[in-house]
Motif scaffolding. Sequence first.
Motif, PDB file in Angstrom:
ATOM      1  N   ARG A 175      -9.051  -4.357   4.133  1.00 20.17           N
ATOM      2  CA  ARG A 175     -10.500  -4.148   4.319  1.00 20.17           C
ATOM      3  C   ARG A 175     -11.172  -3.784   2.987  1.00 20.17           C
ATOM      4  N   GLN A 176     -10.521  -2.910   2.215  1.00 15.52           N
ATOM      5  CA  GLN A 176     -11.121  -2.453   0.964  1.00 15.52           C
ATOM      6  C   GLN A 176     -11.202  -3.588  -0.055  1.00 15.52           C
ATOM      7  N   ASP A 217       0.827  -1.211   0.000  1.00 13.23           N
ATOM      8  CA  ASP A 217       0.000   0.000   0.000  1.00 13.23           C
ATOM      9  C   ASP A 217       0.860   1.261   0.000  1.00 13.23           C
ATOM     10  N   ASP A 240     -14.547  -5.132  -1.745  1.00 15.82           N
ATOM     11  CA  ASP A 240     -14.706  -5.142  -3.200  1.00 15.82           C
ATOM     12  C   ASP A 240     -14.885  -6.545  -3.766  1.00 15.82           C
ATOM     13  N   ALA A 271      -6.026  -0.809   5.917  1.00 11.16           N
ATOM     14  CA  ALA A 271      -7.181  -0.327   5.152  1.00 11.16           C
ATOM     15  C   ALA A 271      -7.267  -1.012   3.791  1.00 11.16           C
TER      16      ALA A 271
END
Length: 285
Positions: free
Chosen positions: A263-264, A206, A268, A260
Motif C-alpha cells: 500500500r505504501q 518487509d 508513493d 502495508a
Amino acid sequence: MKVGVLGGGRMGAGIAHAFLTSPNADSPHDVIVVERDEQLKDAAAQRIHEALSRSIARGTIDRTLDDAISALHVSTDIGAFTDRDLVIEAVPEDRALKSEALTTVEGVLAEDAVLASNTSSIAIDALAASLSRPQRFLGLHFFNPVPSSSLVEIVSGSATDPTLVERARGWVEALGKTPIVVRDSPGFASSRLGLVLALEAIRMLDAGVASAEDIDRAMELGYRHPMGPLRTTDVVGLDVRLDIAEELYATLGERFAPPALLRQMVADGRLGRKSGEGFYRWDGE
C-alpha cells in the motif's frame, strides 16, 4: 475475424498486437482499438506501432510493418465496434469501471457478437450481472507482456454458452498461445496462485527475512521460476497487484489482505517498471 479492444494501455495494446500478428489464423485479423479521448488514442497507436516494430526487428513475426498497421484502426468512437465479431475489454481492474464499460460496449454490438473481459481477478458472473446477453460473455485473461507470454486463461461464467468456450480455444491457439479453461471464481487460477506468492514475498521483504534479490533467486533457482515474485510484481505493476489483492481480500478473505508495504509503495508512486522504481530500479527500461 473482426476484433475490437476497449482500452489501449499496456494490456490492450498487447492484445491488439497479438491479433495483428496471429501466426496461425486463416487470414489476418482486422483490429479496432477504442480509447476515451484523442490523447489516449494517439498514445495507444504509438504504443502498438512501437511494439510491432520491435517484433519485426527481432524477426518474431513475418508481416511487414505497413501490412500489420494497415489492419489496425484506433478510434475514440465506441460505435466503431458495431461490426466486430469479438470485443475484448481491457480497462483498469476496477469492478464498477469494467461493468459500465462492458454494458456500453454490449449496447453497440450485434446480437451474435462475443464480448470478453481481460479481468485478472473479478468474477465473470459479477461482471455479467449487468449484461443482457451473458451467454455471449466470457473471460479472456491475457498476461503481461502479451507479445511474449504464451498463456491465455479462458474463464467460463455460469451463463456462458459452452460452445463459446470451445471457439475461444481456437482463437487463442490461432494466436500461437496456449489456452487453459477455468471455472469462474475470483482470481481464477493464475492470479490467485500468483498473488499468494507475491504477497508472501512482500511480507518477507518487509520483515527483513531476505533481500528482494535473494527472495527472487530462491524461486528462480530453487523452483525454476523464470522470474521471482517481486520482479514479476514490478513488471505487472504494484498498483495492479494492489487492485487484485483488494478484490480477492473482499471476496476470498484475510489471506489476500494487501501488506502495508505494498500500500505504501503504491501511495508513493513506486509502481514498478512503468514508474522506473518498485522493488527494483528500472532505469532506461
